[in-house]
Design a protein around this motif. Structure first.
Motif, PDB file in Angstrom:
ATOM      1  N   GLU A 285       0.861  -1.182   0.000  1.00 26.27           N
ATOM      2  CA  GLU A 285       0.000   0.000   0.000  1.00 26.27           C
ATOM      3  C   GLU A 285       0.896   1.230   0.000  1.00 26.27           C
ATOM      4  O   GLU A 285       1.835   1.327   0.800  1.00 26.27           O
ATOM      5  N   PHE A 286       0.606   2.168  -0.909  1.00 23.34           N
ATOM      6  CA  PHE A 286       1.341   3.429  -0.971  1.00 23.34           C
ATOM      7  C   PHE A 286       0.579   4.453  -0.149  1.00 23.34           C
ATOM      8  O   PHE A 286      -0.562   4.785  -0.461  1.00 23.34           O
ATOM      9  N   ALA A 287       1.210   4.959   0.922  1.00 24.83           N
ATOM     10  CA  ALA A 287       0.493   5.788   1.891  1.00 24.83           C
ATOM     11  C   ALA A 287       1.079   7.181   2.071  1.00 24.83           C
ATOM     12  O   ALA A 287       0.603   7.935   2.928  1.00 24.83           O
ATOM     13  N   TRP A 288       2.080   7.553   1.283  1.00 25.34           N
ATOM     14  CA  TRP A 288       2.661   8.894   1.429  1.00 25.34           C
ATOM     15  C   TRP A 288       1.732   9.931   0.798  1.00 25.34           C
ATOM     16  O   TRP A 288       1.344   9.822  -0.351  1.00 25.34           O
ATOM     17  N   PRO A 289       1.352  10.985   1.542  1.00 26.79           N
ATOM     18  CA  PRO A 289       0.423  11.980   0.996  1.00 26.79           C
ATOM     19  C   PRO A 289       1.129  13.012   0.131  1.00 26.79           C
ATOM     20  O   PRO A 289       2.208  13.501   0.470  1.00 26.79           O
ATOM     21  N   SER A 290       0.511  13.360  -0.967  1.00 25.30           N
ATOM     22  CA  SER A 290       1.046  14.381  -1.868  1.00 25.30           C
ATOM     23  C   SER A 290       1.167  15.727  -1.165  1.00 25.30           C
ATOM     24  O   SER A 290       0.399  16.059  -0.254  1.00 25.30           O
ATOM     25  N   GLY A 291       2.125  16.516  -1.645  1.00 19.35           N
ATOM     26  CA  GLY A 291       2.222  17.887  -1.177  1.00 19.35           C
ATOM     27  C   GLY A 291       1.194  18.805  -1.800  1.00 19.35           C
ATOM     28  O   GLY A 291       1.064  19.972  -1.387  1.00 19.35           O
ATOM     29  N   ARG A 292       0.446  18.329  -2.799  1.00 21.89           N
ATOM     30  CA  ARG A 292      -0.616  19.124  -3.412  1.00 21.89           C
ATOM     31  C   ARG A 292      -1.862  19.063  -2.541  1.00 21.89           C
ATOM     32  O   ARG A 292      -2.258  17.989  -2.079  1.00 21.89           O
ATOM     33  N   PRO A 293      -2.525  20.192  -2.315  1.00 17.27           N
ATOM     34  CA  PRO A 293      -3.667  20.227  -1.391  1.00 17.27           C
ATOM     35  C   PRO A 293      -4.759  19.234  -1.768  1.00 17.27           C
ATOM     36  O   PRO A 293      -5.189  19.161  -2.917  1.00 17.27           O
ATOM     37  N   GLY A 294      -5.174  18.450  -0.783  1.00 16.77           N
ATOM     38  CA  GLY A 294      -6.335  17.590  -0.926  1.00 16.77           C
ATOM     39  C   GLY A 294      -6.099  16.258  -1.591  1.00 16.77           C
ATOM     40  O   GLY A 294      -6.976  15.384  -1.540  1.00 16.77           O
ATOM     41  N   LEU A 295      -4.943  16.037  -2.220  1.00 12.94           N
ATOM     42  CA  LEU A 295      -4.759  14.808  -2.995  1.00 12.94           C
ATOM     43  C   LEU A 295      -4.451  13.593  -2.124  1.00 12.94           C
ATOM     44  O   LEU A 295      -4.761  12.466  -2.502  1.00 12.94           O
ATOM     45  N   GLY A 296      -3.839  13.794  -0.967  1.00 11.97           N
ATOM     46  CA  GLY A 296      -3.482  12.650  -0.142  1.00 11.97           C
ATOM     47  C   GLY A 296      -2.613  11.667  -0.916  1.00 11.97           C
ATOM     48  O   GLY A 296      -1.858  12.033  -1.816  1.00 11.97           O
ATOM     49  N   ALA A 297      -2.714  10.391  -0.554  1.00  8.41           N
ATOM     50  CA  ALA A 297      -2.007   9.326  -1.284  1.00  8.41           C
ATOM     51  C   ALA A 297      -2.921   8.833  -2.401  1.00  8.41           C
ATOM     52  O   ALA A 297      -3.516   7.762  -2.329  1.00  8.41           O
ATOM     53  N   CYS A 298      -3.032   9.640  -3.443  1.00  7.37           N
ATOM     54  CA  CYS A 298      -4.060   9.416  -4.465  1.00  7.37           C
ATOM     55  C   CYS A 298      -3.593   8.464  -5.561  1.00  7.37           C
ATOM     56  O   CYS A 298      -2.423   8.105  -5.667  1.00  7.37           O
ATOM     57  N   HIS A 299      -4.534   8.071  -6.388  1.00 14.93           N
ATOM     58  CA  HIS A 299      -4.298   7.254  -7.573  1.00 14.93           C
ATOM     59  C   HIS A 299      -3.187   7.870  -8.418  1.00 14.93           C
ATOM     60  O   HIS A 299      -3.159   9.087  -8.640  1.00 14.93           O
ATOM     61  N   SER A 300      -2.243   7.050  -8.851  1.00 13.42           N
ATOM     62  CA  SER A 300      -1.127   7.431  -9.737  1.00 13.42           C
ATOM     63  C   SER A 300       0.038   8.091  -9.017  1.00 13.42           C
ATOM     64  O   SER A 300       1.105   8.246  -9.615  1.00 13.42           O
ATOM     65  N   LEU A 301      -0.115   8.477  -7.760  1.00 20.04           N
ATOM     66  CA  LEU A 301       0.952   9.199  -7.071  1.00 20.04           C
ATOM     67  C   LEU A 301       2.206   8.346  -6.913  1.00 20.04           C
ATOM     68  O   LEU A 301       3.324   8.864  -6.910  1.00 20.04           O
ATOM     69  N   GLU A 302       2.047   7.042  -6.796  1.00 14.60           N
ATOM     70  CA  GLU A 302       3.202   6.172  -6.559  1.00 14.60           C
ATOM     71  C   GLU A 302       4.117   6.046  -7.766  1.00 14.60           C
ATOM     72  O   GLU A 302       5.273   5.590  -7.650  1.00 14.60           O
ATOM     73  N   LEU A 303       3.649   6.463  -8.956  1.00 10.81           N
ATOM     74  CA  LEU A 303       4.428   6.221 -10.175  1.00 10.81           C
ATOM     75  C   LEU A 303       5.792   6.899 -10.138  1.00 10.81           C
ATOM     76  O   LEU A 303       6.807   6.310 -10.536  1.00 10.81           O
ATOM     77  N   GLY A 304       5.863   8.131  -9.687  1.00 14.27           N
ATOM     78  CA  GLY A 304       7.141   8.821  -9.631  1.00 14.27           C
ATOM     79  C   GLY A 304       8.126   8.147  -8.698  1.00 14.27           C
ATOM     80  O   GLY A 304       9.346   8.291  -8.864  1.00 14.27           O
ATOM     81  N   PHE A 305       7.622   7.394  -7.717  1.00 16.03           N
ATOM     82  CA  PHE A 305       8.489   6.690  -6.778  1.00 16.03           C
ATOM     83  C   PHE A 305       8.915   5.334  -7.339  1.00 16.03           C
ATOM     84  O   PHE A 305      10.074   4.946  -7.212  1.00 16.03           O
ATOM     85  N   VAL A 306       8.003   4.627  -7.975  1.00 19.31           N
ATOM     86  CA  VAL A 306       8.350   3.346  -8.602  1.00 19.31           C
ATOM     87  C   VAL A 306       9.400   3.551  -9.691  1.00 19.31           C
ATOM     88  O   VAL A 306      10.336   2.765  -9.840  1.00 19.31           O
ATOM     89  N   PHE A 307       9.248   4.630 -10.482  1.00 19.00           N
ATOM     90  CA  PHE A 307      10.194   4.915 -11.555  1.00 19.00           C
ATOM     91  C   PHE A 307      11.394   5.727 -11.081  1.00 19.00           C
ATOM     92  O   PHE A 307      12.269   6.044 -11.881  1.00 19.00           O
ATOM     93  N   ASP A 308      11.419   6.082  -9.791  1.00 15.95           N
ATOM     94  CA  ASP A 308      12.486   6.923  -9.243  1.00 15.95           C
ATOM     95  C   ASP A 308      12.660   8.176 -10.100  1.00 15.95           C
ATOM     96  O   ASP A 308      13.780   8.588 -10.414  1.00 15.95           O
TER      97      ASP A 308
END
Length: 530
Positions: free
Chosen positions: A396-419
């Motif tokens: 589970e990807f649980a880190w919240p975005s720095g963008r207001p309201g997005l939280g740990a939203c859909h697609s957010l993990e992609l930048g981390f998986v791809f480094d």
């Protein structure tokens, strides 16, 4: 492994089944872009299964991304978060390869990436999907384009179904035949995709015709599914009515491509991941998809030995509801929104009551979002993991975005998986200065899984271990979603210490009244992205 090439080295050259291609060295990585794996799917080949491209003589330049499949742009609300380059041209059945060791003999593990976008948007040219980080770490990385929307998933009486999925199968067959020439091992292929890409992979893992083309699969925020055929037919019929043509492939093939795209976008405006509606998707076709993919995998009669890495984000729904301010509108609608979610999830009032009991401080939008996420994503992935213990891993990807309201939203993990968190397109969704340590952890786990089948934590068992990637070091939790998912299998047993849930409407909505509620919510959720 780190590639040792220099930037001024002679351009890399590789042989494919259809001719020789010349790529580029970029920071020591050999990159080949826009390699055709199928002929242009237009003219007499429109809406038909893919066929191999024509062979060429000499050396074909593969220095730039090839054309993307026809697709409508994202709405303004979504475009501020998501990139979707549009590259014109008919030759859209193409793929890209990043490799640290071009040429035969290296036999490196291979990852094949399937992009997201609700099967109507997206492409391999999205900057976040740059494969250089995987090649840097000893993986041959392949990404591909395939037909989308009505071109790839329209259902017609005079054409085979699932043309876009057939494109993906053709790309995997190309990989099987050609990847050794790029330094890859055709017997060590891992399929990897997010959202609609994960749904496609689920269908391919279950497809008898795809057996032998991969060893492992990563499904990020997408579960195996087959869409009801009538749901797709409704999209085609509504488009046909607007275009004033028969709902046939022959008639649609005669329509101007731009007009077809505009019509598709207009008809799809009332579809939403949260509230459903007519949509394009993979259907059971009796051929490539002989039965429902999830059921085939649960029954154990498909790719039994394939290792799986499955997962989701904590707040998937926020990408669907935050752009355009739909969260606030759903919260204002309150009980009406909950009734719409019940219709979407085909459940009774005990389910939202149970969620309220477990999350007494949550508003209607959060309850609706988590209900729908569990119904269409987490619950089927849990069932799949339960059916394949020992070789399946969950996260589970649980880190919240720095963008207001997005939280740990859909697609957010992609930048981390791809480094690729520092890339401008990653920053648009994650915000400034995303944690590098988290990217190193996630990317490293995906690399280990592609190499060995073990991402670095305990495989799925009766304890339901889930790796949590959030603030601080990654940790493994036991069944973090079990309480919510248990609500779907039995009447909820609310703990005595839990505050009593707020009541739902005194009378339930039924029939035409409920359909009217769902239509109202869909109008508020126009042009959502999956």
């Amino acid at each position: 492994m780190t590639a040792g090439r220099t930037a001024n080295q002679t351009d890399p050259v590789a042989k494919t089944p259809h001719g020789t291609v010349r790529g580029r060295y970029e920071q020591g990585i050999a990159v080949f872009r826009g390699i055709p794996y199928g002929a242009p799917p237009f003219g007499p080949r429109r809406f038909l299964p893919p066929v191999p491209p024509e062979s060429w003589s000499g050396v074909r330049d593969a220095g730039s991304f090839g054309p993307t499949a026809p697709k409508p742009p994202y709405s303004e609300a979504f475009a501020q978060y998501l990139s979707d380059p549009d590259i014109p041209g008919d030759d859209c059945l193409n793929l890209n390869v990043w490799t640290p060791e071009p040429g035969p003999g290296a036999r490196l593990p291979v990852v094949v990436w399937f992009h997201g976008g609700a099967l109507t948007r997206g492409s391999s040219a999205v900057p976040v999907y740059d494969g250089s980080s995987f090649a840097r770490d000893g993986i041959v990385f392949v990404s591909l384009n395939h037909r989308l929307g009505v071109e790839g998933y329209g259902l017609f009486p005079d054409a085979p179904a699932n043309a876009g999925l057939r494109d993906q199968l053709a790309a995997l067959e190309w990989v099987r035949e050609a990847i050794a020439g790029f330094g890859g091992d055709p017997d060590r292929v891992t399929l990897m995709g997010q959202s609609a890409g994960a749904i496609s992979i689920g269908a391919l893992v279950a497809a008898p015709r795809a057996r032998g083309l991969f060893r492992r699969a990563v499904l990020q925020s997408g579960a195996p599914e087959a869409v009801d055929r009538d749901k797709v037919r409704r999209m085609v019929r509504r488009m046909a009515a607007r275009l004033k043509v028969p709902a046939t492939a022959e008639a649609f093939a005669a329509v101007d491509r731009e007009l077809l795209l505009r019509t598709q976008a207009e008809v799809g405006r009332l579809s939403s991941p949260v509230l459903g509606g007519p949509a394009f998707g993979i259907v059971v076709d009796g051929d490539l998809v002989p039965r429902d993919p999830l059921q085939a995998l649960l029954d154990g009669d498909a790719a039994r030995d394939a290792g799986l890495l499955l997962g989701w984000t904590s707040d998937e729904y926020r990408l669907w509801l935050v752009p355009g301010g739909l969260v606030e509108r759903v919260d204002r609608l309150g009980p009406v929104a909950l009734a719409g979610a019940m219709a979407r999830c085909h459940c009774g009032s005990e389910i939202p009551r149970g969620y309220r009991a477990l999350h007494p401080d949550a508003g209607p939008a959060e309850i609706v979002g988590q209900m729908v996420t569990d119904h269409m994503l987490r619950r089927p992935l849990h069932r799949l993991a339960d059916a394949r213990p020992g070789t399946t891993y969950a996260y589970e990807f649980a880190w919240p975005s720095g963008r207001p309201g997005l939280g740990a939203c859909h697609s957010l993990e992609l930048g981390f998986v791809f480094d690729s968190g520092d890339a401008p397109d990653s920053v648009r969704l994650a915000g400034d200065d995303p944690p590098r340590a988290l990217a190193a952890e996630m990317h490293g786990a995906w690399v280990r899984f592609a190499r060995t089948g073990d991402p670095g934590w305990r495989a799925w068992d009766a304890g339901h271990p889930v790796r949590i990637f959030g603030d601080g070091p990654a940790r493994t939790a036991a069944g973090p979603r079990d309480a919510e998912l248990a609500l779907w299998d039995a009447e909820p047993a609310v703990p005595h210490q839990t505050p009593a849930p707020q009541p739902l409407p005194a009378r339930s909505l039924r029939g035409t009244e409920l359909r009217s509620v769902v239509r109202r919510l869909r109008r508020a959720a126009t042009d959502r992205a999956r």
